[in-house]
Design an enzyme around this catalytic site. Structure first.
Site, PDB file in Angstrom:
ATOM      1  CG  PHE A 155     -54.315  38.830  69.745  1.00 34.60           C
ATOM      2  CD1 PHE A 155     -53.394  37.938  70.273  1.00 34.60           C
ATOM      3  CD2 PHE A 155     -53.841  39.970  69.096  1.00 34.60           C
ATOM      4  CE1 PHE A 155     -52.022  38.161  70.154  1.00 34.60           C
ATOM      5  CE2 PHE A 155     -52.473  40.201  68.974  1.00 34.60           C
ATOM      6  CZ  PHE A 155     -51.569  39.292  69.497  1.00 34.60           C
ATOM      7  CG  ASP A 240     -58.156  45.587  70.192  1.00 36.19           C
ATOM      8  OD1 ASP A 240     -57.907  46.152  69.104  1.00 36.19           O
ATOM      9  OD2 ASP A 240     -57.380  44.771  70.734  1.00 36.19           O
ATOM     10  CE  LYS A 269     -53.019  43.194  63.191  1.00 39.81           C
ATOM     11  NZ  LYS A 269     -53.463  42.896  64.549  1.00 39.81           N
TER      12      LYS A 269
HETATM   13  C1  PLP Z   1     -52.896  42.814  65.880  1.00 36.20           C
HETATM   14  C2  PLP Z   1     -53.764  43.138  67.010  1.00 36.20           C
HETATM   15  C3  PLP Z   1     -53.260  43.728  68.176  1.00 36.20           C
HETATM   16  C4  PLP Z   1     -51.795  43.952  68.393  1.00 36.20           C
HETATM   17  O1  PLP Z   1     -51.260  44.890  67.483  1.00 36.20           O
HETATM   18  P1  PLP Z   1     -49.662  45.045  67.375  1.00 36.20           P
HETATM   19  O2  PLP Z   1     -49.507  46.180  66.409  1.00 36.20           O
HETATM   20  O3  PLP Z   1     -49.130  43.749  66.865  1.00 36.20           O
HETATM   21  O4  PLP Z   1     -49.154  45.373  68.722  1.00 36.20           O
HETATM   22  C5  PLP Z   1     -54.152  44.082  69.160  1.00 36.20           C
HETATM   23  N1  PLP Z   1     -55.473  43.865  69.036  1.00 36.20           N
HETATM   24  C6  PLP Z   1     -55.992  43.303  67.913  1.00 36.20           C
HETATM   25  C7  PLP Z   1     -57.474  43.103  67.824  1.00 36.20           C
HETATM   26  C8  PLP Z   1     -55.159  42.905  66.886  1.00 36.20           C
HETATM   27  O5  PLP Z   1     -55.680  42.323  65.801  1.00 36.20           O
END
Ligand code: PLP
Length: 422
Positions: A155, A240, A269
């Site tokens: 994701f 990520d 986050k």
């Molecule tokens: C939550 C998340 C995103 C997206 O972040 P947003 O602030 O909602 O755009 C991207 N990568 C990972 C691994 C995430 O957990």
């Protein structure tokens, strides 16, 4: 359970009973229906606890999906924000501001990276990383070196490019045509990755622990192979760390737990403790790829957001929260394993690192447990039907963890009174 009267809520929030009940109708009628809302309306938070409109108290093991890293309304963060809000909120990135420059220096000093691009969210941090990868590939290997390899079940966000990077077709299916040049490999499969990387690969993008995909840690061998393959083929390795970063897994950055340093790391986050801020950190050639005019963002790293992140980093260090994440995470794993032993028909294995934990749930009952837990005063969530996800504030104490596990047991007994073994 400690209760707060409605008067307390009204005083604390300025909301009257009428506004509290109206909000649900306004939400249903006027907010785009992109979320299936849980049946609770929180009006106040303190530490690991949330309070709803009826004055009920909850233990929060989700922290706004890993956002409220230092707990709700940490006094130090609140004070820093109050002071900055009365001094300077925003001026535009046409001008440098001290809080942003300070944050960049600290992020670089605390990591293996050399430069930071600030943004407002995880998706944007990944967009920045993808733009760097594309420009880096084209400059170093010609116009075919643009391939981005990501993992199944990953994701990476909700923009058009990041739903394309996300290895779960359900997120992108309805939004075609999607950008070209993305390919997908099974996670933790070294041979599949080796077969996929070639001279046209610009970058390999991976989560060290897949979050939305069900809390699945990468194996050390897999990340090591990804590093080697990226080096062999002149591609960038991007981690990520939007969910895993900022202490979540028991080290400041998850890559440190593995000892594998990527070329780019993305954050969001937990970085602002609840204030929106994202960051894309890079080293080596990747750090020098973007030039004036190549990328930008209006709000990014403004004095308020940068102050929040600076305060979060202060709190993490002062309160040794990465150590706490490891210690309380280990404690939770023990307690979850005990619950699993007691309710083997309901709970399966526990996965995760630090305070990023997933518990398998049998018979697709994860959402039922989430609902029963909310009733029992416990906030957590489900990824899919089979995994409960725990992302508590990094300030969680072992006593609060025990209290949360008692509420989880109550929820399990609620959905399955005969759940107890034997
Ligand atoms: C939550 C998340 C995103 C997206 O972040 P947003 O602030 O909602 O755009 C991207 N990568 C990972 C691994 C995430 O957990």
């Amino acid at each position: 359970m400690q209760t707060v009267t409605l008067e307390t809520v009204e005083t604390a929030t300025g909301l009257g009973t009428e506004e509290i009940s109206n909000a649900k109708a306004w939400d249903t009628a006027h907010v785009m229906m992109t979320y299936s809302r849980q049946p609770a309306q929180f009006v106040r938070g303190a530490g690991a606890r949330l309070y709803d409109a009826d004055g009920r108290e909850y233990l929060d093991l989700l922290s706004g999906i890993a956002v409220c890293s230092v707990g709700h309304c940490h006094p130090y963060l609140t004070k820093a924000l109050q002071e900055q809000a009365g001094t300077l909120l925003h001026v535009s990135n046409i001008y440098l501001t001290e809080p942003q420059a300070r944050l960049a220096r600290r992020l670089v000093e605390l990591s293996d990276f050399e430069r930071v691009f600030f943004c407002n969210s995880g998706a944007e941090a990944n967009e920045a990383a993808l733009k760097i990868a594309r420009k880096f590939g084209r400059t170093t290997g010609g116009e075919l070196k643009t391939g981005i390899i990501t993992a199944d079940n990953s994701f990476h966000g909700r923009t058009i490019a990041t739903i394309t990077a996300t290895g779960q077709p359900k997120y992108s299916r309805d939004f075609a045509p999607l950008p070209a040049g993305f390919s997908y490999v099974p996670f933790n499969d070294i041979d599949a990755l080796r077969a996929a990387v070639n001279r046209d690969t610009a970058a390999i993008l991976l989560e060290p622990v897949q979050g939305e995909g069900g809390i699945r840690p990468a194996t050390l061998g897999y990340l090591r192979a990804a590093r080697e393959l990226a080096d062999q083929h002149g591609a960038l390795l991007i981690f990520d760390e939007v969910q895993t970063g900022v202490g979540r897994t028991g080290t400041l950055w998850a890559y440190q737990r593995y000892g594998i340093v990527p070329d780019i790391m993305t954050l969001a986050k937990g970085l602002g403790g609840g204030i929106p801020i994202g960051a894309c950190l890079a080293r080596g050639a990747a750090a020098e790829t973007l030039k004036p005019g190549d990328h930008g963002s209006t709000f990014a790293g403004n004095p308020l957001a940068a102050t929040a992140a600076n305060a979060v980093l202060d709190i993490l260090a002062d309160e040794h929260l990465t150590d706490n994440a490891r210690r309380v995470g280990a404690h939770l794993i023990t307690r979850l394993a005990e619950l699993q032993g007691k309710y083997p028909q309901i709970l399966g294995g526990v996965r995760g690192l630090g305070l990023m934990l997933g518990i398998e749930v049998r018979n697709g009952a994860a959402r039922k447990i989430v609902a029963a837990a909310l009733e029992a005063g416990l906030v957590l969530n489900a990824t899919g039907d089979d995994t409960l996800r725990l992302l508590p504030p990094l300030t969680l104490t072992t006593a609060e963890a025990d209290e949360a596990m008692a509420r989880l047991e109550k929820a399990i007994l609620e959905i399955s009174p005969e759940g107890r073994k034997g």
